[in-house]
Design a protein around this motif. Structure first.
Motif, mmCIF file in Angstrom:
data_model
loop_
_atom_site.group_PDB
_atom_site.id
_atom_site.type_symbol
_atom_site.label_atom_id
_atom_site.label_comp_id
_atom_site.label_asym_id
_atom_site.label_seq_id
_atom_site.Cartn_x
_atom_site.Cartn_y
_atom_site.Cartn_z
ATOM 1 N N UNK A 11 0.822 -1.211 0.000
ATOM 2 C CA UNK A 11 0.000 0.000 0.000
ATOM 3 C C UNK A 11 0.858 1.265 0.000
ATOM 4 N N UNK A 12 2.046 1.186 0.597
ATOM 5 C CA UNK A 12 2.949 2.340 0.562
ATOM 6 C C UNK A 12 3.322 2.635 -0.894
ATOM 7 N N UNK A 13 3.740 1.619 -1.616
ATOM 8 C CA UNK A 13 4.134 1.778 -3.019
ATOM 9 C C UNK A 13 2.953 2.269 -3.857
ATOM 10 N N UNK A 14 1.806 1.638 -3.687
ATOM 11 C CA UNK A 14 0.619 2.025 -4.458
ATOM 12 C C UNK A 14 0.249 3.481 -4.211
ATOM 13 N N UNK A 15 0.334 3.911 -2.946
ATOM 14 C CA UNK A 15 -0.057 5.284 -2.606
ATOM 15 C C UNK A 15 0.925 6.304 -3.165
ATOM 16 N N UNK A 16 2.215 5.993 -3.090
ATOM 17 C CA UNK A 16 3.214 6.898 -3.691
ATOM 18 C C UNK A 16 2.937 7.059 -5.181
ATOM 19 N N UNK A 17 2.615 5.956 -5.847
ATOM 20 C CA UNK A 17 2.346 5.996 -7.289
ATOM 21 C C UNK A 17 1.088 6.797 -7.602
ATOM 22 N N UNK A 18 0.041 6.597 -6.794
ATOM 23 C CA UNK A 18 -1.201 7.352 -7.004
ATOM 24 C C UNK A 18 -0.950 8.847 -6.815
ATOM 25 N N UNK A 19 -0.220 9.202 -5.766
ATOM 26 C CA UNK A 19 0.048 10.609 -5.490
ATOM 27 C C UNK A 19 0.914 11.246 -6.571
ATOM 28 N N UNK A 60 6.603 5.132 -11.147
ATOM 29 C CA UNK A 60 7.756 5.579 -10.370
ATOM 30 C C UNK A 60 9.053 5.231 -11.092
ATOM 31 N N UNK A 61 10.074 6.063 -10.875
ATOM 32 C CA UNK A 61 11.407 5.721 -11.357
ATOM 33 C C UNK A 61 11.922 4.552 -10.517
ATOM 34 N N UNK A 62 12.992 3.920 -10.964
ATOM 35 C CA UNK A 62 13.556 2.799 -10.207
ATOM 36 C C UNK A 62 13.954 3.230 -8.796
ATOM 37 N N UNK A 63 14.546 4.414 -8.681
ATOM 38 C CA UNK A 63 14.968 4.907 -7.370
ATOM 39 C C UNK A 63 13.762 5.191 -6.483
ATOM 40 N N UNK A 64 12.726 5.813 -7.052
ATOM 41 C CA UNK A 64 11.511 6.089 -6.284
ATOM 42 C C UNK A 64 10.849 4.795 -5.842
ATOM 43 N N UNK A 65 10.813 3.813 -6.749
ATOM 44 C CA UNK A 65 10.194 2.536 -6.391
ATOM 45 C C UNK A 65 10.949 1.881 -5.242
ATOM 46 N N UNK A 66 12.277 1.875 -5.321
ATOM 47 C CA UNK A 66 13.078 1.240 -4.284
ATOM 48 C C UNK A 66 12.832 1.898 -2.934
ATOM 49 N N UNK A 67 12.815 3.230 -2.901
ATOM 50 C CA UNK A 67 12.575 3.946 -1.643
ATOM 51 C C UNK A 67 11.188 3.619 -1.087
ATOM 52 N N UNK A 68 10.177 3.639 -1.955
ATOM 53 C CA UNK A 68 8.812 3.337 -1.511
ATOM 54 C C UNK A 68 8.714 1.908 -1.003
ATOM 55 N N UNK A 69 9.371 0.988 -1.703
ATOM 56 C CA UNK A 69 9.326 -0.418 -1.302
ATOM 57 C C UNK A 69 10.056 -0.642 0.020
ATOM 58 N N UNK A 70 11.149 0.068 0.242
ATOM 59 C CA UNK A 70 11.862 -0.054 1.519
ATOM 60 C C UNK A 70 10.957 0.416 2.661
ATOM 61 N N UNK A 103 6.873 10.934 1.726
ATOM 62 C CA UNK A 103 7.807 10.714 0.621
ATOM 63 C C UNK A 103 7.487 11.618 -0.566
ATOM 64 N N UNK A 104 6.197 11.901 -0.784
ATOM 65 C CA UNK A 104 5.791 12.754 -1.910
ATOM 66 C C UNK A 104 5.838 14.239 -1.559
ATOM 67 N N UNK A 105 6.322 14.576 -0.368
ATOM 68 C CA UNK A 105 6.526 15.981 -0.018
ATOM 69 C C UNK A 105 5.293 16.711 0.454
ATOM 70 N N UNK A 106 4.243 16.011 0.852
ATOM 71 C CA UNK A 106 3.050 16.675 1.384
ATOM 72 C C UNK A 106 3.329 17.068 2.830
ATOM 73 N N UNK A 107 3.292 18.378 3.103
ATOM 74 C CA UNK A 107 3.656 18.880 4.425
ATOM 75 C C UNK A 107 2.483 19.474 5.190
ATOM 76 N N UNK A 108 1.393 19.772 4.511
ATOM 77 C CA UNK A 108 0.231 20.390 5.143
ATOM 78 C C UNK A 108 -0.377 19.437 6.173
ATOM 79 N N UNK A 109 -0.341 19.828 7.437
ATOM 80 C CA UNK A 109 -0.848 18.954 8.497
ATOM 81 C C UNK A 109 -2.337 18.679 8.348
ATOM 82 N N UNK A 110 -3.055 19.598 7.714
ATOM 83 C CA UNK A 110 -4.491 19.389 7.490
ATOM 84 C C UNK A 110 -4.725 18.166 6.607
ATOM 85 N N UNK A 111 -3.793 17.919 5.676
ATOM 86 C CA UNK A 111 -3.926 16.756 4.790
ATOM 87 C C UNK A 111 -3.789 15.460 5.584
#
Length: 363
Positions: A70-78, A83-93, A222-230
């Motif tokens: 679900x972490x990987x799926x959510x990063x991809x949806x957002x 995802x690039x190979x590097x992004x996928x690896x980070x999300x999968x970790x 990971x996708x850089x969302x910082x707004x606490x309301x989100x």
């Protein structure tokens, strides 16, 4: 596209799901080798390295992997694209860190519950020569999370946010486990301790935070969302979704087909503080209550069948009440999802993907 009049869409979806799972699974040996390389580098003896390897592989892969994937799926949806190979690896970790957290909880939970099997094999503490060493092994599974986070995310500006998410979620889950252990010890049945309010607390703290909110919140960081309301918005949707999932799980333990759910339900035998028993207690007649008090939590298939019989009787009628609960939950969660403002980077698809996976499931 059809072949001999039969749609290939379900088969294509199944193949895609299998491929996504395999890609995720292929990352686990990478992080396992990193962890084993670290303890080798610390001069640990060969038998300690081999023991930790068995601990990692017995307890971490092999489950449904829904939380980690679900972490990987959510990063991809957002992101809105592959995802690039590097992004996928980070999300999968990050996903495997969630699975390590799950493994840590399960190793400890199985000891506390004196369980015998997990995922079709003996619980880790029941494996030859393990026993109480599993206590330390559980700690080592948890510690692996923070080693991996430091190695792969130390330079990211959201590193501390990841640490706080894992630490806070761990504490929340352990609070839920505490309420569960105090409310429903397996060796002492006292239905007066049960209530739907306690069940709600157990479900939210023991399951919903780490199974639903944590994977999404990690992806958001990971996708850089910082707004606490989100994050508050995500929490307001994912906690009810997690509660619905666990109520559904409780119901299927009693009414699901073993060939679908992959196990024989034991909640009645094990004195579980489930939605089923709490709903039954809140609607039972005095005669039904007497049957439940005399038979619930007993290691006796005849007593179990008596409880199931009462569950289906009016005015309890659990199948009917669950159908109503499920419909109301779906409406409520759908309305919450529709209220999401996508202008801040959040996407409704994050939540609909979760809902679609669990709504009306039979396993």
């Amino acid at each position: 596209m059809t072949t001999n009049g039969t749609s290939t869409a379900p088969q294509t979806a199944a193949n895609d799901k299998a491929a996504r799972r395999k890609r995720f699974e292929d990352v686990f040996p990478i992080i396992a080798n990193e962890l084993l390389g670290y303890i080798r580098g610390e001069g640990m003896p060969k038998d300690a390295v081999e023991w930790y390897e068995k601990n990692l592989y017995h307890n971490t892969p092999g489950g449904k992997l829904n939380r980690g994937m679900s972490v990987v799926d959510t990063v991809e949806i957002l992101k809105g694209e592959a995802l690039t190979e590097d992004e996928y690896l980070k999300a999968a970790i990050l996903g495997w860190c969630v699975e390590l957290l799950q493994a840590y909880f399960l190793v400890a939970d199985d000891m506390m519950d004196a369980s015998l099997t997990r995922r079709g094999q003996p619980c880790w503490y029941k494996m030859p020569n393990v026993g109480n060493i599993a206590i330390n092994d559980a700690f080592m599974l948890e510690a692996a999370i923070y080693h991996l986070l430091k190695k792969h995310f130390r330079s990211e500006k959201y590193y501390v946010d990841l640490l706080e998410l894992f630490l806070e979620t761990t504490f929340q889950t352990e609070l839920g486990q505490l309420i569960d252990l105090l409310t429903a010890p397996e060796d002492h049945v006292d239905l007066s301790r049960f209530s739907l309010e306690k069940h709600h607390l157990i479900v939210v703290y023991k399951t919903a935070f780490y199974s639903f909110y944590l994977p999404v919140a990690l992806a958001m960081r990971m996708r850089g969302i910082e707004d606490e309301a989100a994050y508050k918005l995500a929490l307001s949707i994912l906690i009810p979704l997690g509660e619905y999932f666990q109520v559904q799980d409780d119901y299927l333990d009693c009414y699901g087909l073993p060939e679908h759910i992959g196990k024989i339900g034991t909640d009645i035998l094990d004195n579980k503080c489930s939605w089923n028993i709490n709903t039954a207690l809140s609607h039972a007649t005095p005669d039904q209550l007497s049957v439940l008090e005399s038979n619930y939590g007993r290691k006796d298939p005849v007593a179990e069948s008596r409880v199931k019989e009462v569950f289906s009787q009016e005015p309890i009628a659990l199948p009917r009440r669950f159908e109503t609960y499920e419909a109301e939950s779906y409406t409520k969660i759908t309305e919450l999802i529709e209220s999401v403002d996508e202008s801040g980077g959040m996407k409704r698809a994050v939540f609909t993907s979760f809902l679609n996976k669990v709504y009306k499931r039979s396993k």
